[in-house]
Write a protein that holds these residues in place. Structure first.
Motif, PDB file in Angstrom:
ATOM      1  N   PRO A   1       0.851   8.393   5.219  1.00 20.00           N
ATOM      2  CA  PRO A   1       0.663   9.564   4.361  1.00 20.00           C
ATOM      3  C   PRO A   1       1.057  10.838   5.109  1.00 20.00           C
ATOM      4  O   PRO A   1       0.829  10.957   6.323  1.00 20.00           O
TER       5      PRO A   1
ATOM      6  N   THR B   1      -6.334   3.332  10.481  1.00 20.85           N
ATOM      7  CA  THR B   1      -5.938   3.437   9.058  1.00 20.85           C
ATOM      8  C   THR B   1      -4.847   4.491   8.864  1.00 20.85           C
ATOM      9  O   THR B   1      -4.918   5.313   7.949  1.00 20.85           O
TER      10      THR B   1
ATOM     11  N   ASP C   1       4.509   9.168   0.863  1.00 17.88           N
ATOM     12  CA  ASP C   1       4.347   8.618   2.214  1.00 17.88           C
ATOM     13  C   ASP C   1       5.673   8.728   2.971  1.00 17.88           C
ATOM     14  O   ASP C   1       6.756   8.592   2.385  1.00 17.88           O
TER      15      ASP C   1
ATOM     16  N   GLY D   1       0.763  -1.243   0.000  1.00 16.61           N
ATOM     17  CA  GLY D   1       0.000   0.000   0.000  1.00 16.61           C
ATOM     18  C   GLY D   1       0.792   1.291   0.000  1.00 16.61           C
ATOM     19  O   GLY D   1       0.204   2.373  -0.013  1.00 16.61           O
TER      20      GLY D   1
ATOM     21  N   SER E   1       4.800  -2.727  -3.364  1.00 22.09           N
ATOM     22  CA  SER E   1       4.038  -1.498  -3.601  1.00 22.09           C
ATOM     23  C   SER E   1       4.345  -0.860  -4.956  1.00 22.09           C
ATOM     24  O   SER E   1       3.682   0.096  -5.350  1.00 22.09           O
TER      25      SER E   1
ATOM     26  N   THR F   1      -0.189   3.000   5.414  1.00 20.52           N
ATOM     27  CA  THR F   1      -0.581   2.542   4.081  1.00 20.52           C
ATOM     28  C   THR F   1       0.078   1.203   3.753  1.00 20.52           C
ATOM     29  O   THR F   1      -0.448   0.431   2.962  1.00 20.52           O
TER      30      THR F   1
ATOM     31  N   ARG G   1       2.670   4.585  -1.071  1.00 22.09           N
ATOM     32  CA  ARG G   1       2.478   5.492  -2.205  1.00 22.09           C
ATOM     33  C   ARG G   1       3.528   6.607  -2.165  1.00 22.09           C
ATOM     34  O   ARG G   1       3.953   7.013  -1.082  1.00 22.09           O
TER      35      ARG G   1
END
Length: 184
Positions: free
Chosen positions: A152, A80, A27, A22, A103, A83, A24
């Motif tokens: 993030p 959450t 991040d 996850g 990822s 990521t 990105r």
């Protein structure tokens, strides 16, 4: 020769799994704890430098009884915040490469930010022959079982509420491409 293998299986509640895949670009990359402590414990054992004194036992602790960051992992998943996440069992360099590959991203790490083991002055002379480098042990030593995770940028401020926040360090950033770069 005695050989023991242990496999632990578990379940994750629906919707709470944080996978390696996850991360990105943009991040922030975090680790928990100090890396290389288990490697230092192993090196001490190889040199026969185990000690009945409290200081000697403390140095072996991370190798013999690693601290598992279950509470932190659960906190990151339930909110959450992360990521991508995984434990560091084969060394930061190897496990970061796995996270980035899953990822489809790269990463930039700042060497001076990587939290690494401190070799006590009393032990440096005894370990000199081994030429132990704390950064090298942090990057390539295994069995630390600390968490490696990405957050993030918008969630970084919320990290102050994380369990064990004082032991968390932002060590880099996820980038586009497939390269992993160590700066410094």
């Amino acid at each position: 020769t005695v050989s023991i293998s242990i496999i632990v299986l578990g379940e994750v509640a629906r919707g709470l799994a944080v996978r390696r895949s996850g991360a990105r670009p943009g991040d922030i990359l975090y680790v928990s704890g100090r890396l290389g402590r288990a490697q230092l414990g192993l090196e001490l054992m190889r040199q026969g430098l185990t000690s009945a004194r409290a200081s000697g036992r403390r140095l072996l602790q991370a190798h013999l009884y690693p601290k598992i960051r279950i509470e932190l992992g659960e906190w990151l998943a339930r909110r959450t915040m992360a990521t991508a996440m995984m434990d560091i069992s084969d060394g930061l360099s190897t496990d970061l490469a796995r996270l980035c590959a899953a990822s489809g991203v790269g990463a930039r790490l700042w060497a001076e930010r990587i939290p690494r083991v401190k070799i006590p002055v009393a032990r440096t002379g005894l370990l000199r022959k081994r030429r132990l480098d704390p950064l090298r042990m942090a990057l390539h030593g295994g069995e630390d079982y600390e968490l490696l995770f990405t957050v993030p940028r918008k969630n970084v401020g919320r990290m102050r509420s994380a369990p064990g926040f004082a032991e968390l360090t932002a060590i880099g950033e996820i980038e586009r491409g497939k390269r992993i770069t160590l700066v410094g």
